[in-house]
Write a protein that holds these residues in place. Structure first.
Motif, PDB file in Angstrom:
ATOM      1  N   ASP A  71       0.830  -1.209   0.000  1.00  0.00           N
ATOM      2  CA  ASP A  71       0.000   0.000   0.000  1.00  0.00           C
ATOM      3  C   ASP A  71       0.865   1.259   0.000  1.00  0.00           C
ATOM      4  O   ASP A  71       0.613   2.192  -0.767  1.00  0.00           O
ATOM      5  N   ALA A  72       1.868   1.282   0.886  1.00  0.00           N
ATOM      6  CA  ALA A  72       2.734   2.453   0.982  1.00  0.00           C
ATOM      7  C   ALA A  72       3.536   2.634  -0.301  1.00  0.00           C
ATOM      8  O   ALA A  72       3.737   3.764  -0.773  1.00  0.00           O
ATOM      9  N   PHE A  73       4.006   1.537  -0.877  1.00  0.00           N
ATOM     10  CA  PHE A  73       4.782   1.626  -2.119  1.00  0.00           C
ATOM     11  C   PHE A  73       3.908   2.144  -3.252  1.00  0.00           C
ATOM     12  O   PHE A  73       4.339   3.007  -4.036  1.00  0.00           O
ATOM     13  N   ALA A  74       2.693   1.625  -3.361  1.00  0.00           N
ATOM     14  CA  ALA A  74       1.797   2.054  -4.429  1.00  0.00           C
ATOM     15  C   ALA A  74       1.504   3.546  -4.329  1.00  0.00           C
ATOM     16  O   ALA A  74       1.470   4.255  -5.348  1.00  0.00           O
ATOM     17  N   GLN A  75       1.321   4.033  -3.120  1.00  0.00           N
ATOM     18  CA  GLN A  75       1.053   5.462  -2.934  1.00  0.00           C
ATOM     19  C   GLN A  75       2.263   6.299  -3.348  1.00  0.00           C
ATOM     20  O   GLN A  75       2.127   7.326  -4.029  1.00  0.00           O
ATOM     21  N   ALA A  76       3.462   5.847  -2.943  1.00  0.00           N
ATOM     22  CA  ALA A  76       4.678   6.590  -3.291  1.00  0.00           C
ATOM     23  C   ALA A  76       4.929   6.568  -4.796  1.00  0.00           C
ATOM     24  O   ALA A  76       5.269   7.589  -5.403  1.00  0.00           O
ATOM     25  N   ALA A  77       4.775   5.394  -5.405  1.00  0.00           N
ATOM     26  CA  ALA A  77       4.991   5.281  -6.847  1.00  0.00           C
ATOM     27  C   ALA A  77       4.001   6.144  -7.613  1.00  0.00           C
ATOM     28  O   ALA A  77       4.374   6.856  -8.563  1.00  0.00           O
ATOM     29  N   GLY A  78       2.739   6.098  -7.209  1.00  0.00           N
ATOM     30  CA  GLY A  78       1.733   6.918  -7.871  1.00  0.00           C
ATOM     31  C   GLY A  78       2.049   8.403  -7.758  1.00  0.00           C
ATOM     32  O   GLY A  78       1.861   9.163  -8.711  1.00  0.00           O
ATOM     33  N   GLY A  79       2.555   8.817  -6.603  1.00  0.00           N
ATOM     34  CA  GLY A  79       2.922  10.211  -6.416  1.00  0.00           C
ATOM     35  C   GLY A  79       4.035  10.657  -7.334  1.00  0.00           C
ATOM     36  O   GLY A  79       4.150  11.851  -7.664  1.00  0.00           O
ATOM     37  N   LEU A  80       4.873   9.721  -7.757  1.00  0.00           N
ATOM     38  CA  LEU A  80       5.963  10.016  -8.692  1.00  0.00           C
ATOM     39  C   LEU A  80       5.530   9.861 -10.150  1.00  0.00           C
ATOM     40  O   LEU A  80       6.351  10.022 -11.059  1.00  0.00           O
ATOM     41  N   GLY A  81       4.262   9.535 -10.351  1.00  0.00           N
ATOM     42  CA  GLY A  81       3.776   9.350 -11.709  1.00  0.00           C
ATOM     43  C   GLY A  81       4.140   8.015 -12.316  1.00  0.00           C
ATOM     44  O   GLY A  81       4.084   7.848 -13.537  1.00  0.00           O
ATOM     45  N   LEU A  82       4.513   7.056 -11.473  1.00  0.00           N
ATOM     46  CA  LEU A  82       4.920   5.737 -11.955  1.00  0.00           C
ATOM     47  C   LEU A  82       3.725   4.798 -11.891  1.00  0.00           C
ATOM     48  O   LEU A  82       3.252   4.448 -10.805  1.00  0.00           O
ATOM     49  N   THR A  83       3.241   4.386 -13.040  1.00  0.00           N
ATOM     50  CA  THR A  83       2.109   3.483 -13.127  1.00  0.00           C
ATOM     51  C   THR A  83       2.507   2.261 -13.952  1.00  0.00           C
ATOM     52  O   THR A  83       3.552   2.241 -14.595  1.00  0.00           O
ATOM     53  N   ARG A  84       1.693   1.240 -13.924  1.00  0.00           N
ATOM     54  CA  ARG A  84       2.074  -0.022 -14.565  1.00  0.00           C
ATOM     55  C   ARG A  84       1.812  -0.040 -16.070  1.00  0.00           C
ATOM     56  O   ARG A  84       2.143  -1.027 -16.725  1.00  0.00           O
ATOM     57  N   ASP A  85       1.226   1.024 -16.615  1.00  0.00           N
ATOM     58  CA  ASP A  85       0.932   1.059 -18.046  1.00  0.00           C
ATOM     59  C   ASP A  85       1.938   1.888 -18.826  1.00  0.00           C
ATOM     60  O   ASP A  85       1.687   2.258 -19.975  1.00  0.00           O
ATOM     61  N   VAL A  86       3.093   2.191 -18.216  1.00  0.00           N
ATOM     62  CA  VAL A  86       4.145   2.940 -18.906  1.00  0.00           C
ATOM     63  C   VAL A  86       5.465   2.188 -18.770  1.00  0.00           C
ATOM     64  O   VAL A  86       5.625   1.329 -17.910  1.00  0.00           O
ATOM     65  N   ASP A  87       6.413   2.525 -19.651  1.00  0.00           N
ATOM     66  CA  ASP A  87       7.769   2.005 -19.526  1.00  0.00           C
ATOM     67  C   ASP A  87       8.536   2.874 -18.538  1.00  0.00           C
ATOM     68  O   ASP A  87       8.450   4.110 -18.602  1.00  0.00           O
ATOM     69  N   ILE A  88       9.286   2.247 -17.654  1.00  0.00           N
ATOM     70  CA  ILE A  88      10.054   2.965 -16.636  1.00  0.00           C
ATOM     71  C   ILE A  88      11.522   2.634 -16.826  1.00  0.00           C
ATOM     72  O   ILE A  88      11.910   1.466 -16.849  1.00  0.00           O
ATOM     73  N   VAL A  89      12.360   3.659 -16.971  1.00  0.00           N
ATOM     74  CA  VAL A  89      13.804   3.490 -17.082  1.00  0.00           C
ATOM     75  C   VAL A  89      14.447   4.139 -15.863  1.00  0.00           C
ATOM     76  O   VAL A  89      14.271   5.328 -15.617  1.00  0.00           O
ATOM     77  N   VAL A  90      15.183   3.335 -15.108  1.00  0.00           N
ATOM     78  CA  VAL A  90      15.811   3.798 -13.872  1.00  0.00           C
ATOM     79  C   VAL A  90      17.313   3.923 -14.093  1.00  0.00           C
ATOM     80  O   VAL A  90      17.929   3.082 -14.757  1.00  0.00           O
ATOM     81  N   TYR A  91      17.907   4.979 -13.552  1.00  0.00           N
ATOM     82  CA  TYR A  91      19.356   5.138 -13.640  1.00  0.00           C
ATOM     83  C   TYR A  91      19.896   5.616 -12.307  1.00  0.00           C
ATOM     84  O   TYR A  91      19.146   6.033 -11.416  1.00  0.00           O
ATOM     85  N   ASP A  92      21.205   5.572 -12.151  1.00  0.00           N
ATOM     86  CA  ASP A  92      21.850   6.206 -11.006  1.00  0.00           C
ATOM     87  C   ASP A  92      23.157   6.833 -11.467  1.00  0.00           C
ATOM     88  O   ASP A  92      23.574   6.667 -12.612  1.00  0.00           O
ATOM     89  N   SER A  93      23.796   7.576 -10.585  1.00  0.00           N
ATOM     90  CA  SER A  93      24.998   8.306 -10.965  1.00  0.00           C
ATOM     91  C   SER A  93      26.246   7.448 -10.899  1.00  0.00           C
ATOM     92  O   SER A  93      27.306   7.849 -11.388  1.00  0.00           O
ATOM     93  N   PHE A  94      26.150   6.252 -10.329  1.00  0.00           N
ATOM     94  CA  PHE A  94      27.303   5.354 -10.225  1.00  0.00           C
ATOM     95  C   PHE A  94      27.581   4.671 -11.556  1.00  0.00           C
ATOM     96  O   PHE A  94      28.729   4.441 -11.924  1.00  0.00           O
ATOM     97  N   GLY A  95      26.550   4.323 -12.253  1.00  0.00           N
ATOM     98  CA  GLY A  95      26.633   3.539 -13.487  1.00  0.00           C
ATOM     99  C   GLY A  95      25.519   2.520 -13.438  1.00  0.00           C
ATOM    100  O   GLY A  95      24.489   2.665 -14.078  1.00  0.00           O
ATOM    101  N   ILE A  96      25.716   1.484 -12.634  1.00  0.00           N
ATOM    102  CA  ILE A  96      24.637   0.572 -12.238  1.00  0.00           C
ATOM    103  C   ILE A  96      24.904   0.156 -10.798  1.00  0.00           C
ATOM    104  O   ILE A  96      25.851  -0.574 -10.514  1.00  0.00           O
ATOM    105  N   ARG A  97      24.091   0.656  -9.890  1.00  0.00           N
ATOM    106  CA  ARG A  97      24.169   0.247  -8.491  1.00  0.00           C
ATOM    107  C   ARG A  97      22.772   0.380  -7.893  1.00  0.00           C
ATOM    108  O   ARG A  97      21.986  -0.553  -7.983  1.00  0.00           O
ATOM    109  N   ALA A  98      22.445   1.526  -7.329  1.00  0.00           N
ATOM    110  CA  ALA A  98      21.138   1.684  -6.692  1.00  0.00           C
ATOM    111  C   ALA A  98      19.987   1.609  -7.688  1.00  0.00           C
ATOM    112  O   ALA A  98      18.863   1.262  -7.311  1.00  0.00           O
TER     113      ALA A  98
END
Length: 280
Positions: A71-98
């Motif tokens: 429940d808490a994750f769904a609320q946080a993700a929704g607040g960031l505009g992250l929904t299951r009907d879109v493609d999500i690309v995640v990056y970090d400043s290390f290269g690949i870590r977090a």
């Protein structure tokens, strides 16, 4: 088989599309003296939102950045505009870590269209690609809570698999920490590893340019560590971050159902009576 990483070229070609969301998941150990959020505000890929793995976590646990409730994750993700009907690309400043931790967290919460940017912000900047500064203001979405428990393991699960041999533990920490020759960065933890675990330090699967190594190299790395890819695997590390890098590497090999021990050594190393091995 769909590769879990996308190139900077691929992302650049898709920026601004309505069904794409970009996420900055940068995170650093306290000893590194850096703030992912502060660095995000100074420079991020256009349109990216910031996913704080410490803030979007289980606040009832004294362990670092444990998964929150669905429940808490769904609320946080929704607040960031992250929904299951879109493609999500995640990056970090290390290269690949977090970024891999955010990728795994989203997948554990029922998001299937999630990818990691190969080489991260470091490669993006090296190629002189555009950046933005300041806060993002995403349009919030409604997300139903879901949980893919097959991707998550608890301490109780690990105790059981040590008895049954139901899966091979693969530890992403550095060799000295794995062997118990170097102290843990978090106070109060025993040194060593879970009995029978294999050691594949996460920086072995990521090249010097921050990109994930090719499939054939990854197969050789896991084979050299004595890991049978035909047998179920559970990855672990210090706090579940670099364990997710190994899960990402295994997903490149088609093993996209690899589970991560969420508490990892932050939990196991403090558990009274939990078996610990020292040495190779």
């Amino acid at each position: 088989m769909i590769d879990p990483v996308v190139s900077t070229d691929q992302l650049a070609q898709c920026l601004g599309e309505a069904d794409l969301r970009v996420v900055d998941g940068s995170w650093f150990m306290p000893a590194e003296g850096r703030s992912g959020q502060e660095e995000y505000l100074r420079a991020h890929i256009p349109g990216a939102v910031f996913f704080d793995i410490d803030a979007i976590s289980d606040k009832t646990s004294d362990l670092p950045h444990m998964l929150p409730t669905p429940d808490a994750f769904a609320q946080a993700a929704g607040g960031l505009g992250l929904t299951r009907d879109v493609d999500i690309v995640v990056y970090d400043s290390f290269g690949i870590r977090a970024a891999a931790r955010v990728w795994w967290s989203l997948r554990a919460m029922g998001f299937t269209r999630v990818f990691v940017l190969d080489g991260g912000l470091k490669k993006w900047l090296a190629e002189a690609r555009p950046i933005e500064t300041g806060e993002a203001h995403p349009r919030a979405g409604v997300v139903a809570p879901l949980f893919e428990g097959s991707l998550v393991r608890s301490a109780e699960d690990v105790r059981e698999l040590l008895i049954t041999g139901g899966a091979r533990l693969v530890d992403a920490r550095g060799a000295a920490r794995f062997r118990g020759e170097a102290p843990e960065p978090r106070a109060g933890l025993k040194s060593g590893h879970m009995p029978g675990a294999a050691n594949v330090p996460f920086d072995q699967v990521v090249g010097p340019d921050g990109t994930l190594r090719p499939a054939e190299e990854l197969k050789a790395i896991f084979a050299a560590a004595g890991v049978d890819l035909a047998h179920p695997i559970v990855t672990t590390c210090g706090s579940g971050v670099t364990a997710s890098v190994l899960a990402l590497a295994l997903a490149r090999l088609g093993l996209d159902d690899t589970a991560v021990y969420d508490g990892s050594w932050s939990e196991w190393g403090a558990l009274e009576g939990a078996p610990v091995a020292i040495g190779p």
